[in-house]
Design a protein around this motif. Structure first.
Motif, PDB file in Angstrom:
ATOM      1  N   THR A 123       0.942  -1.225  -0.157  1.00 35.06           N
ATOM      2  CA  THR A 123      -0.150  -0.214  -0.106  1.00 35.06           C
ATOM      3  C   THR A 123       0.656   1.327  -0.020  1.00 35.06           C
ATOM      4  O   THR A 123       1.959   1.326   0.641  1.00 35.06           O
ATOM      5  CB  THR A 123      -0.842  -0.054   1.203  1.00 35.06           C
ATOM      6  N   ALA A 124       0.294   2.214  -0.612  1.00 36.25           N
ATOM      7  CA  ALA A 124       1.306   3.434  -0.864  1.00 36.25           C
ATOM      8  C   ALA A 124       1.143   4.182   0.591  1.00 36.25           C
ATOM      9  O   ALA A 124       0.258   4.313   1.488  1.00 36.25           O
ATOM     10  CB  ALA A 124       0.586   4.329  -1.691  1.00 36.25           C
ATOM     11  N   GLY A 125       2.093   4.946   0.972  1.00 37.67           N
ATOM     12  CA  GLY A 125       2.046   5.566   2.076  1.00 37.67           C
ATOM     13  C   GLY A 125       3.899   5.782   2.733  1.00 37.67           C
ATOM     14  O   GLY A 125       4.656   5.967   1.996  1.00 37.67           O
ATOM     15  N   LEU A 126       3.488   5.853   4.057  1.00 30.77           N
ATOM     16  CA  LEU A 126       4.901   5.965   4.592  1.00 30.77           C
ATOM     17  C   LEU A 126       5.867   4.772   4.134  1.00 30.77           C
ATOM     18  O   LEU A 126       5.300   3.572   4.253  1.00 30.77           O
ATOM     19  CB  LEU A 126       4.694   6.085   6.115  1.00 30.77           C
ATOM     20  N   PHE A 127       7.093   5.359   4.234  1.00 28.87           N
ATOM     21  CA  PHE A 127       7.837   4.167   3.781  1.00 28.87           C
ATOM     22  C   PHE A 127       8.504   3.388   5.180  1.00 28.87           C
ATOM     23  O   PHE A 127       9.081   3.900   6.027  1.00 28.87           O
ATOM     24  CB  PHE A 127       9.544   4.638   3.167  1.00 28.87           C
ATOM     25  N   THR A 128       7.946   2.145   5.316  1.00 26.72           N
ATOM     26  CA  THR A 128       8.127   1.294   6.588  1.00 26.72           C
ATOM     27  C   THR A 128       8.529  -0.015   6.256  1.00 26.72           C
ATOM     28  O   THR A 128       7.888  -0.705   5.409  1.00 26.72           O
ATOM     29  CB  THR A 128       6.804   1.280   7.383  1.00 26.72           C
ATOM     30  N   ARG A 129       9.698  -0.448   7.132  1.00 26.04           N
ATOM     31  CA  ARG A 129      10.095  -1.767   6.834  1.00 26.04           C
ATOM     32  C   ARG A 129       9.600  -2.644   7.480  1.00 26.04           C
ATOM     33  O   ARG A 129       9.972  -2.715   8.896  1.00 26.04           O
ATOM     34  CB  ARG A 129      11.803  -1.604   6.968  1.00 26.04           C
ATOM     35  N   GLN A 130       8.447  -3.151   7.112  1.00 24.85           N
ATOM     36  CA  GLN A 130       7.732  -4.197   7.895  1.00 24.85           C
ATOM     37  C   GLN A 130       8.522  -5.418   8.097  1.00 24.85           C
ATOM     38  O   GLN A 130       9.368  -5.580   7.240  1.00 24.85           O
ATOM     39  CB  GLN A 130       6.341  -4.240   7.476  1.00 24.85           C
ATOM     40  N   ALA A 131       7.764  -6.325   8.938  1.00 23.84           N
ATOM     41  CA  ALA A 131       8.293  -7.698   8.921  1.00 23.84           C
ATOM     42  C   ALA A 131       8.434  -8.559   7.627  1.00 23.84           C
ATOM     43  O   ALA A 131       7.605  -8.261   6.708  1.00 23.84           O
ATOM     44  CB  ALA A 131       7.582  -8.684   9.801  1.00 23.84           C
ATOM     45  N   SER A 132       9.367  -9.169   7.204  1.00 29.26           N
ATOM     46  CA  SER A 132       9.736  -9.568   5.945  1.00 29.26           C
ATOM     47  C   SER A 132       8.852 -10.731   5.412  1.00 29.26           C
ATOM     48  O   SER A 132       8.665 -10.813   4.183  1.00 29.26           O
ATOM     49  CB  SER A 132      11.407 -10.165   5.800  1.00 29.26           C
ATOM     50  N   GLY A 133       8.336 -11.448   6.425  1.00 29.41           N
ATOM     51  CA  GLY A 133       7.369 -12.466   6.248  1.00 29.41           C
ATOM     52  C   GLY A 133       8.070 -13.755   6.369  1.00 29.41           C
ATOM     53  O   GLY A 133       7.464 -15.010   6.356  1.00 29.41           O
ATOM     54  N   LEU A 134       9.511 -13.837   5.921  1.00 30.45           N
ATOM     55  CA  LEU A 134      10.189 -15.098   6.227  1.00 30.45           C
ATOM     56  C   LEU A 134      10.286 -15.656   7.686  1.00 30.45           C
ATOM     57  O   LEU A 134      10.268 -14.645   8.445  1.00 30.45           O
ATOM     58  CB  LEU A 134      11.764 -14.824   5.621  1.00 30.45           C
ATOM     59  N   VAL A 135      10.438 -16.931   7.883  1.00 33.68           N
ATOM     60  CA  VAL A 135      10.128 -17.335   9.227  1.00 33.68           C
ATOM     61  C   VAL A 135      11.717 -18.045   9.624  1.00 33.68           C
ATOM     62  O   VAL A 135      11.833 -18.749   8.917  1.00 33.68           O
ATOM     63  CB  VAL A 135       8.989 -18.287   9.199  1.00 33.68           C
ATOM     64  N   ARG A 136      12.061 -17.558  10.652  1.00 34.48           N
ATOM     65  CA  ARG A 136      13.226 -18.393  11.131  1.00 34.48           C
ATOM     66  C   ARG A 136      12.843 -20.033  11.857  1.00 34.48           C
ATOM     67  O   ARG A 136      12.621 -20.249  13.099  1.00 34.48           O
ATOM     68  CB  ARG A 136      13.794 -17.653  12.303  1.00 34.48           C
ATOM     69  N   GLU A 137      12.807 -20.965  10.869  1.00 39.40           N
ATOM     70  CA  GLU A 137      12.484 -22.128  11.447  1.00 39.40           C
ATOM     71  C   GLU A 137      13.601 -23.301  10.801  1.00 39.40           C
ATOM     72  O   GLU A 137      13.118 -24.739  11.104  1.00 39.40           O
ATOM     73  CB  GLU A 137      11.070 -22.539  10.783  1.00 39.40           C
ATOM     74  N   LEU A 138      14.568 -22.675  10.437  1.00 41.74           N
ATOM     75  CA  LEU A 138      15.665 -24.092   9.772  1.00 41.74           C
ATOM     76  C   LEU A 138      16.783 -24.230  11.067  1.00 41.74           C
ATOM     77  O   LEU A 138      17.396 -23.226  11.364  1.00 41.74           O
ATOM     78  CB  LEU A 138      16.338 -23.512   8.694  1.00 41.74           C
ATOM     79  N   GLY A 139      16.759 -25.506  11.380  1.00 42.19           N
ATOM     80  CA  GLY A 139      17.666 -25.942  12.267  1.00 42.19           C
ATOM     81  C   GLY A 139      19.116 -26.370  11.514  1.00 42.19           C
ATOM     82  O   GLY A 139      19.034 -26.292  10.329  1.00 42.19           O
ATOM     83  N   ILE A 140      19.892 -27.096  12.264  1.00 40.65           N
ATOM     84  CA  ILE A 140      21.036 -27.790  11.645  1.00 40.65           C
ATOM     85  C   ILE A 140      21.073 -28.708  10.472  1.00 40.65           C
ATOM     86  O   ILE A 140      21.549 -28.650   9.651  1.00 40.65           O
ATOM     87  CB  ILE A 140      22.197 -27.996  12.961  1.00 40.65           C
TER      88      ILE A 140
END
Length: 549
Positions: free
Chosen positions: A18-35
């Protein structure tokens, strides 16, 4: 959440921007990968059985090749680089690899050069791996026909070598890979681990076959498979007549090190999905160390068994005769010379399970490596789009599977185009410097690590400390980065010094490389100008900030 004020377009997870304030919102990627998942991505990116292809390439490119030193030297180069990248992942645990490292440490222009270059070359690599699947389909069908005692399957190998068949098979492979990629990355990593297990089983079977047969038994098995009573000696004699030089040469072993550097290429690639690693630095370090150690054990062990059972002179003779005079080799044996150890395993195997594993391991590896490379490529595109160097829609992440679906579709379309080009058009002159490009990428990461503590000390200074860790007054990471830089430069020099083996500096190849590398800064300059005019946002300042989680 990190915010940068300015009139621009926001990024949201799974919804339209959406147009408006330039805001770096959460990327949507999830930290779920282990070793385990990170290790799977690293090992799949390498493509375990491709070592036989690189063995063959070295044997046919240099006289007197022996692989103990090159295998260990290649592993050492990546082992040192592992610590450089570990510091980068700890400081900047985000998706995008060298793009995000260089853009935050060196400059946005340098980062864009790496980012666009990676996106283009990785997409081409996806096509070449699909092409490998198609090219090794005859070998697979021959092995399956032998396993099932089916002349129909074996004869089918004679009908899948046309340009149309190769193009169709490679496109089909890319469609299958793309289908897998629409799962969550955690699920994708589990699929990859399954492919890795099958590849390790094939290596285990090959090792057992080689260890369980004497040299004389191998000679007899090769003769039976070739339907030629003196096939083994005939190959060596024909190679001698063609001028093949036998034995081991120190110069050849040093010159072959870049082949083994490329052989291990990908072993550290879990940093491309750094935004999805749990405890990024620790996960990355363990996954990379496990991957390097496993590859050294498997590859050095298999090479030792190949030398003992098949013999160095025979491998040198078969590879060179099959490459320089395939007609003469074909009159002696129908066993693929390029398959190397996998072919020897087929000749020695007496049971269908072993034959199936050995026949299918390269095609299965091509699928696995493409699943891993597609994940890496889409994360580079995601990072470029998140920084507004590509349309913001490319950074869209699905709420259902947490995958950048638009980026997946883009990579699929471009890779399919490359597949068709590879099948119907000779573009070898344009892509001759692929080995040089990968060496340059290693250099890029090394440079980012070298300057990390100098240009961005706030990213590496530990909590409660006023300065970074130092040795002899120099930041520790700078020493590691400098060592990696030196090793990367050694690889580059060797690649350039042996152009006949690694790719000639022709007008076409140099132009293609320059265009790929120059595209990034050009795109960055255009994007920066457009942003300044449209919403007064300075991308160079915006890109100094770390991307959000």
């Amino acid at each position: 959440m990190t915010s940068i004020t300015g009139a621009a377009t926001g990024v949201s997870t799974g919804t339209r921007p959406t147009a408006g304030l330039f805001t770096r919102q959460a990327s949507g990627l999830v930290r779920e990968l282990g070793i385990l998942a990170a290790t799977g991505i690293a090992l799949a990116s390498v493509a375990l059985p491709d070592t036989f292809i690189n063995f063959n390439a070295g044997l046919t490119s240099f006289n007197g090749v022996e692989y103990y030193i090159p295998l260990l030297a290649g592993a050492f180069i990546w082992f040192v680089a592992m610590f450089a990248y570990r510091h980068l992942v700890e400081a900047i645990p985000r998706a995008g690899g060298e793009y995000v490292f260089l853009s935050r440490v060196v400059s946005p222009a340098a980062g864009s050069m790496a980012g666009i270059g990676l996106a283009v070359v990785f997409t081409y690599v996806l096509a070449t791996n699909a092409h490998f699947f198609a090219a090794y389909t005859p070998f697979m069908l021959t092995g399956l026909g032998d396993a099932f005692h089916s002349h129909a399957i074996a004869n089918a190998a004679n009908h899948v070598g046309s340009k149309g068949a190769i193009g169709g098979i490679s496109v089909g492979v890319m469609l299958v890979v793309a289908a897998f990629s629409f799962f969550s990355l955690k699920r994708v990593a589990q699929i990859i681990v399954g492919f890795i297990v099958l590849q390790l089983l094939a290596f285990g079977v090959l090792a057992l076959l080689l260890a369980d047969h004497s040299h004389s038994e191998f000679v007899a098995a090769f003769a039976r498979y070739s339907n030629h009573p003196g096939a083994y000696q005939a190959v060596i004699s024909a190679a001698k007549g063609s001028g093949v030089v036998f034995g081991a040469s120190v110069g050849a072993m040093i010159a072959t090190i870049p082949f083994m550097v490329v052989n291990y290429n990908g072993v550290l690639y879990s940093y491309y999905v750094g935004g999805e690693l749990r405890r990024p630095a620790r996960t990355y370090l363990y996954a990379s160390a496990i991957s390097i150690g496993l590859l050294v054990i498997v590859w050095v062990g298999v090479w030792a068994l190949l030398r003992g059972t098949a013999g160095l002179h025979f491998m040198q003779a078969q590879a060179n005769l099959g490459n320089s005079n395939p007609t003469a080799y074909g009159k002696i044996s129908g066993l693929s010379s390029a398959a190397g150890g996998l072919g020897y395993g087929l000749a020695l195997s007496g049971d269908p399970i072993s034959k199936i594993l050995l026949a299918t391991t390269i095609p299965l590896a091509a699928v696995a490596v493409n699943i891993a490379f597609l994940a890496c490529t889409t994360r580079v595109l995601f990072a470029l789009a998140f920084d507004r160097l590509l349309p913001i829609r490319v950074a869209g992440v699905s709420e259902r599977n947490h995958a950048p679906t638009t980026a997946i579709v883009i990579v699929l379309i471009v890779s399919v185009c490359f597949c068709l080009l590879l099948a119907f058009v000779n573009i070898s002159n344009l892509v001759a410097l692929e080995s040089l490009f990968f060496a340059l990428i290693l250099l890029a990461g090394a440079i980012a690590a070298t300057f990390l503590a100098i240009r961005r000390p706030e990213l590496v200074t530990r909590a409660g400390r006023e300065d970074v860790d130092r040795v002899a007054g120099v930041p520790t990471i700078t020493w590691i980065g400098a060592a990696t830089t030196a090793l990367a430069l050694f690889t580059i020099v060797e690649v350039l010094a042996h152009q006949s083996a690694y790719g000639k500096l022709s007008f076409e190849s140099v132009t293609a490389l320059v265009v790929v590398l120059a595209a990034g800064p050009v795109i960055y300059g255009l994007a920066r100008g457009l942003r300044r005019r449209s919403d007064a946002l300075d991308l160079s300042m915006a890109m100094r900030e770390l991307p959000p989680e």
